[in-house]
Design a protein around this motif. Structure first.
Motif, PDB file in Angstrom:
ATOM      1  N   GLY A  59      -6.205   6.728  18.212  1.00  0.00           N
ATOM      2  CA  GLY A  59      -6.766   7.429  17.052  1.00  0.00           C
ATOM      3  C   GLY A  59      -8.274   7.550  17.048  1.00  0.00           C
ATOM      4  O   GLY A  59      -8.866   7.860  16.027  1.00  0.00           O
ATOM      5  N   LYS A  60      -8.910   7.306  18.208  1.00  0.00           N
ATOM      6  CA  LYS A  60     -10.372   7.399  18.232  1.00  0.00           C
ATOM      7  C   LYS A  60     -10.855   8.833  18.357  1.00  0.00           C
ATOM      8  O   LYS A  60     -11.997   9.140  18.085  1.00  0.00           O
ATOM      9  N   MET A  84      -4.958   6.797  -1.504  1.00  0.00           N
ATOM     10  CA  MET A  84      -4.373   5.503  -1.172  1.00  0.00           C
ATOM     11  C   MET A  84      -4.530   4.533  -2.322  1.00  0.00           C
ATOM     12  O   MET A  84      -5.486   4.595  -3.096  1.00  0.00           O
ATOM     13  N   TRP A 110      -7.804  -1.468  -3.069  1.00  0.00           N
ATOM     14  CA  TRP A 110      -8.287  -0.137  -2.711  1.00  0.00           C
ATOM     15  C   TRP A 110      -7.599   0.873  -3.638  1.00  0.00           C
ATOM     16  O   TRP A 110      -6.406   0.744  -3.902  1.00  0.00           O
ATOM     17  N   GLN A 161      -3.880   0.288  -2.797  1.00  0.00           N
ATOM     18  CA  GLN A 161      -3.468  -0.982  -2.200  1.00  0.00           C
ATOM     19  C   GLN A 161      -3.631  -2.091  -3.228  1.00  0.00           C
ATOM     20  O   GLN A 161      -4.674  -2.212  -3.868  1.00  0.00           O
ATOM     21  N   ARG A 188     -18.036  10.904  11.582  1.00  0.00           N
ATOM     22  CA  ARG A 188     -17.476  10.323  12.804  1.00  0.00           C
ATOM     23  C   ARG A 188     -17.525  11.340  13.924  1.00  0.00           C
ATOM     24  O   ARG A 188     -16.988  12.437  13.797  1.00  0.00           O
ATOM     25  N   GLN A 247       0.824  -1.207   0.000  1.00  0.00           N
ATOM     26  CA  GLN A 247       0.000   0.000   0.000  1.00  0.00           C
ATOM     27  C   GLN A 247       0.857   1.256   0.000  1.00  0.00           C
ATOM     28  O   GLN A 247       1.879   1.324   0.676  1.00  0.00           O
ATOM     29  N   SER A 269      -2.853  -1.641  12.027  1.00  0.00           N
ATOM     30  CA  SER A 269      -2.917  -2.298  10.704  1.00  0.00           C
ATOM     31  C   SER A 269      -4.326  -2.185  10.147  1.00  0.00           C
ATOM     32  O   SER A 269      -4.521  -1.912   8.960  1.00  0.00           O
ATOM     33  N   LYS A 270      -5.311  -2.404  11.002  1.00  0.00           N
ATOM     34  CA  LYS A 270      -6.708  -2.272  10.576  1.00  0.00           C
ATOM     35  C   LYS A 270      -6.989  -0.858  10.066  1.00  0.00           C
ATOM     36  O   LYS A 270      -7.658  -0.664   9.063  1.00  0.00           O
ATOM     37  N   ILE A 316      -4.731   1.564   9.071  1.00  0.00           N
ATOM     38  CA  ILE A 316      -3.905   1.958   7.917  1.00  0.00           C
ATOM     39  C   ILE A 316      -4.409   1.292   6.634  1.00  0.00           C
ATOM     40  O   ILE A 316      -4.595   1.950   5.612  1.00  0.00           O
ATOM     41  N   PHE A 317      -4.637  -0.022   6.695  1.00  0.00           N
ATOM     42  CA  PHE A 317      -4.973  -0.738   5.464  1.00  0.00           C
ATOM     43  C   PHE A 317      -6.431  -0.563   5.032  1.00  0.00           C
ATOM     44  O   PHE A 317      -6.875  -1.162   4.063  1.00  0.00           O
ATOM     45  N   THR A 318      -7.188   0.241   5.781  1.00  0.00           N
ATOM     46  CA  THR A 318      -8.518   0.619   5.310  1.00  0.00           C
ATOM     47  C   THR A 318      -8.566   2.123   5.045  1.00  0.00           C
ATOM     48  O   THR A 318      -9.638   2.680   4.820  1.00  0.00           O
ATOM     49  N   GLY A 319      -7.403   2.764   5.100  1.00  0.00           N
ATOM     50  CA  GLY A 319      -7.327   4.191   4.780  1.00  0.00           C
ATOM     51  C   GLY A 319      -8.053   5.089   5.770  1.00  0.00           C
ATOM     52  O   GLY A 319      -8.433   6.196   5.435  1.00  0.00           O
ATOM     53  N   ARG A 320      -8.239   4.608   6.992  1.00  0.00           N
ATOM     54  CA  ARG A 320      -9.004   5.408   7.958  1.00  0.00           C
ATOM     55  C   ARG A 320      -8.129   6.371   8.753  1.00  0.00           C
ATOM     56  O   ARG A 320      -8.649   7.201   9.480  1.00  0.00           O
ATOM     57  N   GLY A 321      -6.822   6.236   8.660  1.00  0.00           N
ATOM     58  CA  GLY A 321      -5.970   7.139   9.428  1.00  0.00           C
ATOM     59  C   GLY A 321      -4.562   6.623   9.499  1.00  0.00           C
ATOM     60  O   GLY A 321      -4.193   5.686   8.798  1.00  0.00           O
ATOM     61  N   LYS A 322      -3.780   7.270  10.349  1.00  0.00           N
ATOM     62  CA  LYS A 322      -2.407   6.808  10.516  1.00  0.00           C
ATOM     63  C   LYS A 322      -1.988   6.970  11.965  1.00  0.00           C
ATOM     64  O   LYS A 322      -2.544   7.799  12.695  1.00  0.00           O
TER      65      LYS A 322
END
Lengths: 427, 143
Positions: free
Chosen positions: B51-52, A105, A124, A107, A185, A93, B94-95, B97-103
């Motif tokens: 990151g919440k 992004m 993605w 992936q 959110r 990615q 990992s969850k 980052i790999f869903t593009g939700r944040g870093k």
């Protein structure tokens, strides 16, 4: 080489389009000042990550294959005594934070494709814009959050099991959306609520007999997180076509009103498919408990199914033993008398019998099974884990369950022992 | 040396089934001494570092600063304040980052770097060894 990369005819038809996407993404990412009108370029706007799994699976039933999903051509059991194809994959990615609000992004994953190649596909590819701290929109390809782990099911390291329970996770064959999504959110007094909605299409270019086009895909999902607890609800609807079945139902339509009625009932041409799922997870630290329930109605010969599972685990330093029970049942008929032969002229009895058999073989493949799993995760080195899992699956009476490549010696309704070992990494 | 300690910890944890309490907790959460922040709960701290949320309870932006993966103070921080092992924290990110939700939070290499970052940025929040506390930082939370 853990993963064998082969080039061939296995590219998704849409992959050309996505190569173009990738170039555009790279171009945008490469000239941030042009894209964003600012000059705050620095190399740290790019981040690269990778993940992968190497796995081996053995199935006790050599008359059928245990596969990664309905899009896999083969797996463990009949084709291979031990298969590395079921769980092995590698993904990479690139993320570009173009401005504080705009990011992109891409992936790419290489795993067993429906044509048995490992040609990478784009999992993605999207551009995200953060409108406000609460609201973001994305354009491009995203993976749908149907179940709790749907959008991370490929990231073995982030999942508690070797693979998500197949009974539930096979309920949603449509997992991507090419389109738009928006996320809202909010964080209030320790409670985080994320509401997302997506709208798009998917054209997967898969082989005969599989859903190959999903149009007007709509997803609404809500996730509530409070401390160690997570609750997830998703609704998904789309119009699915299986072009390969059009011929069968065209043939039924040649048999007068009763044939037309059967074709209208069972055809899979632009049929509304609805999915509803709810899941909860509690992981206070030492132990965790999670469970999900989902139901898909294909409104066609693909039937209506409901599945659920519960997993619990306990962490002892670097070892996490876990246990899972999961089940899928059919809520629709798994057979049909089909065309009545009595009123037919003798010359049509043969063809009608053939059509009835074809219809019933599809209805009969609607999975019914349950599985008890025992597993152990060992975080033996940083960024790497080793998992061992044993699955004991009872196939429903007369059902092949989720098994594929059924051989003449296959016994529906039997039991299957599955042994899996995987190593996951993230980087 | 460090990995030997970790092996020892692991064995202790396994033997006692008390991996959590076997970690010697001498890590404290800190902000700049100039920060107006007075209190923060453990769960608010965990939400910021996982990151919440990107904000302190008063609504001002929060900038979490992490120490490097593998650093003992980091592993301790996450176990003590979020209840998660290093692998669980990695799995969590990992969850995301790999869903593009944040870093994940920005990382610095040691407690001295943390203090430097915090001094120049009143929005920053991080953690250091108790022994590394000086007048530039304010201890918000201790185990």
């Amino acid at each position: 080489m853990l993963i064998q990369l082969t080039r061939g005819a296995g590219q998704r038809p849409s992959s050309l389009l996505y190569q173009r996407w990738a170039i555009i993404l790279a171009a945008i990412a490469g000239c941030p000042s042009a894209a964003a009108g600012t000059s705050d370029f620095d190399a740290s706007m790019f981040s690269f990550s990778a993940f992968g799994t190497f796995g081996m699976v053995h199935s006790s039933d050599d008359q059928a294959d245990f596969t990664a999903g309905i899009f896999s051509p083969n797996g463990a059991g009949h084709t291979h005594a031990w298969s590395s194809d079921v769980d092995s994959r590698i993904g990479a990615q690139a993320t570009a934070d173009i401005t504080s609000r705009l990011s992109a992004m891409l992936q790419i994953i290489s795993q067993q494709n429906y044509d048995n190649t490992y040609t990478p596909h784009v999992e993605w590819a999207n551009i995200k814009y953060q409108l406000t701290p609460e609201v973001s929109v994305r354009v491009g390809r995203t993976v749908l959050p149907s179940f709790l782990f749907s959008d991370t099911r490929e990231i073995g390291y982030s999942n508690p099991w070797v693979r998500p329970p197949i009974e539930a996770y096979s309920l949603v064959p449509i997992d991507h959306s090419d389109g738009l999504d928006a996320s809202y959110r909010v964080h209030y007094r320790g409670l985080t609520n994320t509401l997302m909605t997506a709208f798009g299409n998917e054209k997967s270019g898969t082989p005969a007999g599989l859903p190959n086009e999903a149009r007007r895909l709509l997803v609404i999902a809500d996730t509530v997180e409070y401390g160690a607890a997570t609750l997830h609800i998703a609704y998904q609807q789309t119009y699915v076509s299986v072009d390969a079945l059009d011929g069968l139902f065209e043939a039924f339509r040649q048999f007068g009103p009763q044939g037309v009625a059967l074709a209208d009932l069972y055809n899979v041409h632009d049929r509304l498919v609805r999915f509803m799922g709810i899941g909860a997870m509690y992981q206070p630290g030492q132990w965790f408990l999670l469970g999900e329930l989902g139901s898909t109605d294909f409104h066609s010969v693909l039937g209506k199914s409901t599945a659920w599972y519960v997993t619990g685990g306990y962490r002892l330093a670097k070892f996490t033993p876990y246990v899972t029970y999961s089940a899928v049942k059919a809520d629709s008929n798994r057979s049909d008398p089909g065309l009545s032969l009595t009123a037919l002229p003798p010359s049509l009895v043969g063809p009608a019998t053939g059509l009835n058999a074809a219809l019933n073989s599809i209805l009969g493949s609607i999975p019914v099974q349950n599985t008890t799993s025992l597993g152990l995760r060992w975080d033996f080195v940083r960024h790497l884990d080793l998992k061992l899992q044993y699955d004991y699956t009872r196939l429903g009476a007369g059902s092949p369950g989720t098994l594929a490549n059924l051989q003449p010696g296959f016994v529906p309704g039997s039991t299957v022992n599955l042994f899996s070992a995987t190593i996951d990494f993230v980087w | 040396m460090r990995s030997n300690n970790r092996v020892a910890l692991t064995i202790t944890g396994l033997a006692l089934g008390l991996a959590m309490s076997s970690v010697r907790a001498d890590v404290v959460a800190v902000v700049s001494s100039k920060s107006s922040l007075i209190t923060l709960s453990k769960s608010q701290l965990a939400d910021i570092f996982l990151g919440k949320t990107q904000q302190f309870p008063d609504g001002s932006p929060a900038v979490p600063i992490d120490q490097e993966e593998g650093a003992r103070v980091r592993d301790e921080f996450y176990v003590v304040f979020t209840g998660q092992s290093p692998a669980q924290v990695k799995a969590h990110w990992s969850k995301v980052i790999f869903t593009g939700r944040g870093k994940p939070p920005r990382t610095v290499s040691n407690s001295e770097e943390v203090r430097k970052m915090i001094t120049v940025n009143p929005q920053a929040i991080s953690y250091i060894e108790r022994s590394a506390v000086d007048s530039t930082v304010k201890v918000l939370l201790q185990p």
